[in-house]
Every structure is written in structure tokens, then in C-alpha cells.
Write a protein that holds these residues in place. Structure first.
Motif, PDB file in Angstrom:
ATOM      1  N   THR A 159       0.866  -0.992   0.035  1.00 20.15           N
ATOM      2  CA  THR A 159       0.062  -0.038   0.092  1.00 20.15           C
ATOM      3  C   THR A 159       0.778   1.162  -0.147  1.00 20.15           C
ATOM      4  O   THR A 159       0.551   2.300  -0.749  1.00 20.15           O
ATOM      5  CB  THR A 159      -0.875  -0.109   1.011  1.00 20.15           C
ATOM      6  N   GLU A 160       1.853   1.242   0.744  1.00 22.40           N
ATOM      7  CA  GLU A 160       2.723   2.458   0.792  1.00 22.40           C
ATOM      8  C   GLU A 160       3.445   2.676  -0.617  1.00 22.40           C
ATOM      9  O   GLU A 160       3.744   3.841  -1.037  1.00 22.40           O
ATOM     10  CB  GLU A 160       4.114   2.104   1.930  1.00 22.40           C
ATOM     11  N   VAL A 161       3.747   1.543  -1.209  1.00 24.74           N
ATOM     12  CA  VAL A 161       4.537   1.570  -2.623  1.00 24.74           C
ATOM     13  C   VAL A 161       3.425   2.394  -3.641  1.00 24.74           C
ATOM     14  O   VAL A 161       3.785   3.327  -4.277  1.00 24.74           O
ATOM     15  CB  VAL A 161       4.858   0.372  -3.018  1.00 24.74           C
ATOM     16  N   PHE A 162       2.227   1.749  -3.581  1.00 22.37           N
ATOM     17  CA  PHE A 162       1.330   2.342  -4.483  1.00 22.37           C
ATOM     18  C   PHE A 162       0.842   3.677  -4.004  1.00 22.37           C
ATOM     19  O   PHE A 162       0.776   4.583  -5.075  1.00 22.37           O
ATOM     20  CB  PHE A 162      -0.090   1.404  -4.447  1.00 22.37           C
ATOM     21  N   ALA A 163       0.969   4.132  -2.969  1.00 23.56           N
ATOM     22  CA  ALA A 163       0.674   5.576  -2.384  1.00 23.56           C
ATOM     23  C   ALA A 163       1.845   6.288  -3.028  1.00 23.56           C
ATOM     24  O   ALA A 163       1.475   7.584  -3.312  1.00 23.56           O
ATOM     25  CB  ALA A 163       0.521   5.592  -0.723  1.00 23.56           C
ATOM     26  N   THR A 206      -7.615  -0.262  -5.002  1.00 21.47           N
ATOM     27  CA  THR A 206      -7.609  -1.830  -5.001  1.00 21.47           C
ATOM     28  C   THR A 206      -6.767  -2.372  -3.783  1.00 21.47           C
ATOM     29  O   THR A 206      -6.973  -3.480  -3.315  1.00 21.47           O
ATOM     30  CB  THR A 206      -7.252  -2.442  -6.329  1.00 21.47           C
ATOM     31  N   GLN A 207      -5.457  -1.773  -3.663  1.00 20.68           N
ATOM     32  CA  GLN A 207      -4.605  -2.300  -2.828  1.00 20.68           C
ATOM     33  C   GLN A 207      -5.223  -2.268  -1.563  1.00 20.68           C
ATOM     34  O   GLN A 207      -4.878  -2.918  -0.460  1.00 20.68           O
ATOM     35  CB  GLN A 207      -3.320  -1.582  -2.829  1.00 20.68           C
ATOM     36  N   LEU A 208      -5.906  -1.046  -1.209  1.00 19.90           N
ATOM     37  CA  LEU A 208      -6.463  -0.660  -0.152  1.00 19.90           C
ATOM     38  C   LEU A 208      -7.612  -1.877   0.440  1.00 19.90           C
ATOM     39  O   LEU A 208      -7.599  -2.197   1.339  1.00 19.90           O
ATOM     40  CB  LEU A 208      -7.073   0.684   0.024  1.00 19.90           C
ATOM     41  N   LEU A 209      -8.222  -2.424  -0.544  1.00 12.94           N
ATOM     42  CA  LEU A 209      -9.278  -3.530  -0.261  1.00 12.94           C
ATOM     43  C   LEU A 209      -8.273  -4.769   0.039  1.00 12.94           C
ATOM     44  O   LEU A 209      -8.641  -5.605   0.923  1.00 12.94           O
ATOM     45  CB  LEU A 209     -10.017  -3.626  -1.558  1.00 12.94           C
TER      46      LEU A 209
END
Length: 449
Positions: A159-163, A206-209
Motif C-alpha cells: 500500500t505504501e508503494v502504491f501510495a 484496489t490495494q486498500l481493499l
């Protein structure tokens, strides 16, 4: 277009704000605390513990048949007899008879070909097997909790990477919009960066889910409400350990729960042979019985002279009996021999199952050992690769700002960093998974955790 972008940015900002507030209100949860909660609350473990208690309740000498059986029976009865007759030599009228005969019986098997001792030994082994089953469930649950916990940490890092990627896309999109307002960027460049920004936004949501689902799976193992959230205190880090294959193999043969349980099962099958053979021996039973019968007869026609008539008769009968019964099966169509043969066949099956399990475990141990060593090397490579990708991304941002590279080149660097970071964190998780599997196979997962 500007309004839509501002709305998207506002939504993400609010989302980050609510997530930050939720984290502050969450309970802290370490890996050791998760394992402790799982061992205390997991439903599969509780079910197996109840089965273990059932097996312990059955493991008694009384259940094996060592002690006598004592029973008390009572058979009250009432009978009526009509005595009216034309015979002048008999009295007429009717009689009512009440009879109560309580009987106490005891039966004790003195010898039955060692069946009692064999059965008691089997019950003890069944209790041990039940404990082994509980041990297997506990080990599997601990392994599942460890992997579920680190899956949550993996999804957090992802999630951190996607953020981070989303922030870079948003900054680039804002930058190219600003250039467009100044007339130095064309519409094509703006739409391209907007598309990248929206794609990264979708990936982030999507990653949050995925992260939420990982937390729910952990809660399921811990028997907690599925929507409960935590602040996870452990980190996703690779702790490389040097294992010896010979030491792991020796520990597995002595401590692997599945293998130990299979050995217990073989002993149970051997007890079954002895129980089947006990039917070939005579059976000696000691029986004791006693009864105290009370009978009252109510005469319809009194007997005797008027001054001394009798209207009823009471009788009491006490009887005691004791005997020894010797029984021996001479022939029953070969049932006993067939039972013995089948019991021996079951023992052979049990031995083959042990050999098959040993071979399977050896193969699994060697494969897991090689996989662990490979993943150690892959993790080292992924770590260096991530450092390189991060450095390239930082340098690329500066070069993009000063116009040395175009937006396509910078986007390639961004995607490379994203993929490299995901591979790195996945390599850490894979290394933890391999180590956990080695500990489970060698029987050391509980002592290690």
C-alpha cells in the motif's frame, strides 16, 4: 477538468485523514500477541481440545471392562384368581396376589485372554493420538497466523508503494497542468499524465481493499470480529537463518507431529491384533445374584372359624446364588481368524503409511530447504535492485524537471520502481514463509514462536 482533479485530490486527502485517525484509535498487535490470541480463541483448536477431553474420559479401566457390572432389578406383579366352582369340596370366592421381587446381580470377568489390558492400552493410545491431533491443529494454526500476520504487513508495504507511486503521478500531473497553463505543454502530454494518475489511483484503491481482506483473514484465525483493526507493531523484515539439512532431518524424524501421530496409530493397530486374538481364549466370568421376594395373597373368602378367620397370607423368600461360568468358542464359521487376519493387514497398511509419510516428508524437507536458500539469494538481489531503482527514480525526477528526459522515460522509471519494490517485499514474505515451513516440518514451530 481542473474541478475533477481537485475533487479526486480532496477525496484522497480525506481518505488519508480518516485512515490516520483510525490508526490512532487501533489496538497494538504484535506477532506474539496474535499467536497467543489464536491459541486461546481459535475455534478449530477449541474443537480439538474437546475431542482430546473426550478421549481422556474414555481412557479408564472401567471403560476397558476390568470392573464388575452390578445391576438392580425389580419386578412387581399383581394377579387375580377366581375360585368360584361347583365342586362342593372347594371354597368359592377369589384371591388377589401381590408380588415384589427385587434382584441384585453382579457379573465380573476374571479372564478373557488379556482383552481388558489390551483394550486399556488401546484407549491410552487413542488419548495420545487425540493429543497428537490437537498438536497438529495447533502447529498448523500457528503457521497460518504467522503467515496471515506477515501477509498484512506485506499488504501494508505494498500500500505504501502504491501510495508513493500515486503521489509521484499526482505531482507530475500537477506539474504538466501548470506547464499547460503557461503554454509550454500540449494537451496530449496532459491527458497522458492524467491517465497515469487515474491508473495509479485505481491501483491504490484496489490495494486498500487487499489490505482490508488480509486483516479480515487474520481476524478469522484469531476468532475476532472481522472488521476489527490493529496497529501492527512488528515489521516485515527478513531474518536469515543458517539451517543444516542433516539437523533438520534428524529433528523431523523425532519431532514431526504428523509422523509421531502415525507411529501412535501403528501401535493402535497392533493392539487391535491382540484384542482380536483374545477371542480365541476361554472366558471366565464370576456371577453373583440375590433376591428378596415378598408376596401377599388377599383371600376373597376368609378361611377358618369365625373367631379365628384369615383374610390374607404374607410370604417372604430370600435367595442367594453364585457361580463361575467358563465359555469357549469352539467354532463360529472362521470369524475370529478372519478378524485376526484383517487386523494384521491393517497393521501392514499402517507400516506402509509410515514409510510413505517418511518419504513424503523427506521430499518436502529437501524441497523447502532448497527453496529457503534460493529465496535468501533472491531477497539479497531484490534488496540491491530496489536501492538501484530508488536511486534511478530520484535522479530521473530531477532530470525530468530540468528537461533532460521526457515524460515517457520518467514513467518507465516510476513503473520500474513500483515493480521492483513489490518484488522486494514479496521476497521478504517468501523467505518468512519458507522458514516457517521448515520449522513446521522439523517440529520446531511452537518452540521458535
Amino acid at each position: 477538468m481542473n474541478n475533477q482533479t481537485r475533487k479526486a485530490t480532496l477525496v484522497l486527502a480525506l481518505l488519508g485523514f480518516f485512515i490516520g485517525n483510525a490508526v490512532q484509535a487501533q489496538d497494538e498487535l504484535s506477532l506474539s500477541q496474535a499467536i497467543e490470541q489464536g491459541l486461546a480463541n481459535n475455534f478449530s483448536i477449541q474443537i480439538e481440545e474437546n475431542k482430546k477431553e473426550q478421549a481422556a474420559n474414555l481412557n479408564t479401566w472401567g471403560q476397558a471392562g476390568m470392573f464388575p457390572n452390578i445391576s438392580l432389578n425389580a419386578s412387581p406383579s399383581i394377579s387375580y384368581q377366581d375360585l368360584e366352582t361347583d365342586n362342593p369340596f372347594r371354597f368359592g370366592g377369589s384371591n388377589t396376589s401381590t408380588d415384589v421381587s427385587p434382584t441384585l446381580q453382579a457379573s465380573w470377568v476374571l479372564f478373557d485372554g488379556m482383552n481388558v489390558r489390551m483394550t486399556k492400552g488401546k484407549l491410552a493410545l487413542l488419548e495420545e493420538q487425540s493429543s497428537g491431533n490437537a498438536q497438529i491443529i495447533i502447529e498448523n494454526t500457528v503457521q497460518a497466523i504467522i503467515l496471515a500476520y506477515y501477509t498484512v504487513l506485506l499488504e501494508e508495504r505494498r500500500t505504501e508503494v502504491f501510495a508513493n507511486t500515486l503521489n509521484l503521478s499526482r505531482d507530475r500531473y500537477d506539474y504538466v497542468k501548470l506547464k499547460g497553463d503557461l503554454g509550454s505543454a500540449v494537451t496530449f502530454d496532459i491527458l497522458r499524465d492524467k491517465n497515469a494518475y487515474l491508473t495509479d489511483s485505481s491501483n491504490y484503491l484496489t490495494q486498500l481493499l487487499n489490505h482490508k481482506n488480509a486483516v479480515r483473514n487474520l481476524n478469522l484465525l484469531l476468532a475476532q470480529p472481522v472488521d476489527k483493526t490493529y496497529q501492527f507493531t512488528d515489521s516485515l523484515s527478513a531474518q536469515e537463518t543458517s539451517f543444516s539439512l542433516d539437523e533438520l532431518a534428524a529433528a523431523m524424524k523425532s519431532s514431526n507431529s504428523n509422523l509421531r501421530n502415525q507411529y501412535v496409530n501403528l501401535e493402535i493397530l497392533q493392539k487391535e491384533i491382540g484384542i482380536s486374538r483374545s477371542a480365541m481364549y476361554p472366558r471366565l466370568t464370576f456371577n453373583v445374584s440375590g433376591s428378596n421376594g415378598w408376596n401377599h395373597v388377599e383371600l376373597g373368602t376368609p378361611i377358618g372359624p369365625p373367631t379365628d378367620q384369615i383374610s390374607g397370607i404374607n410370604t417372604t423368600t430370600l435367595s442367594l446364588a453364585a457361580n463361575l461360568t467358563l465359555s469357549f468358542t469352539l467354532y463360529n464359521g472362521g470369524k475370529i481368524k478372519n478378524q485376526i487376519k484383517n487386523a494384521r493387514i491393517q497393521e501392514q497398511i499402517g507400516q506402509l503409511q509410515i514409510k510413505d509419510l517418511e518419504l513424503t516428508l523427506d521430499n518436502s524437507l529437501i524441497s523447502s530447504y532448497d527453496r529457503y536458500n534460493l529465496r535468501q539469494n533472491l531477497n539479497s538481489i531484490a534488496s540491491v535492485n530496489l536501492e538501484t531503482a530508488d536511486l534511478n527514480l530520484s535522479m530521473g525526477e530531477e532530470r525530468y524537471r530540468n528537461g533532460s528526459i521526457n515524460s515517457f522515460n520518467y514513467r518507465d522509471l516510476q513503473i520500474t520502481y513500483l515493480q521492483t519494490a513489490l518484488v522486494y517485499y514479496q521476497s521478504i514474505y517468501n523467505l518468512i514463509e519458507s522458514k516457517t515451513e521448515l520449522l513446521r516440518l522439523s517440529g520446531g514451530i511452537l518452540s521458535e514462536n
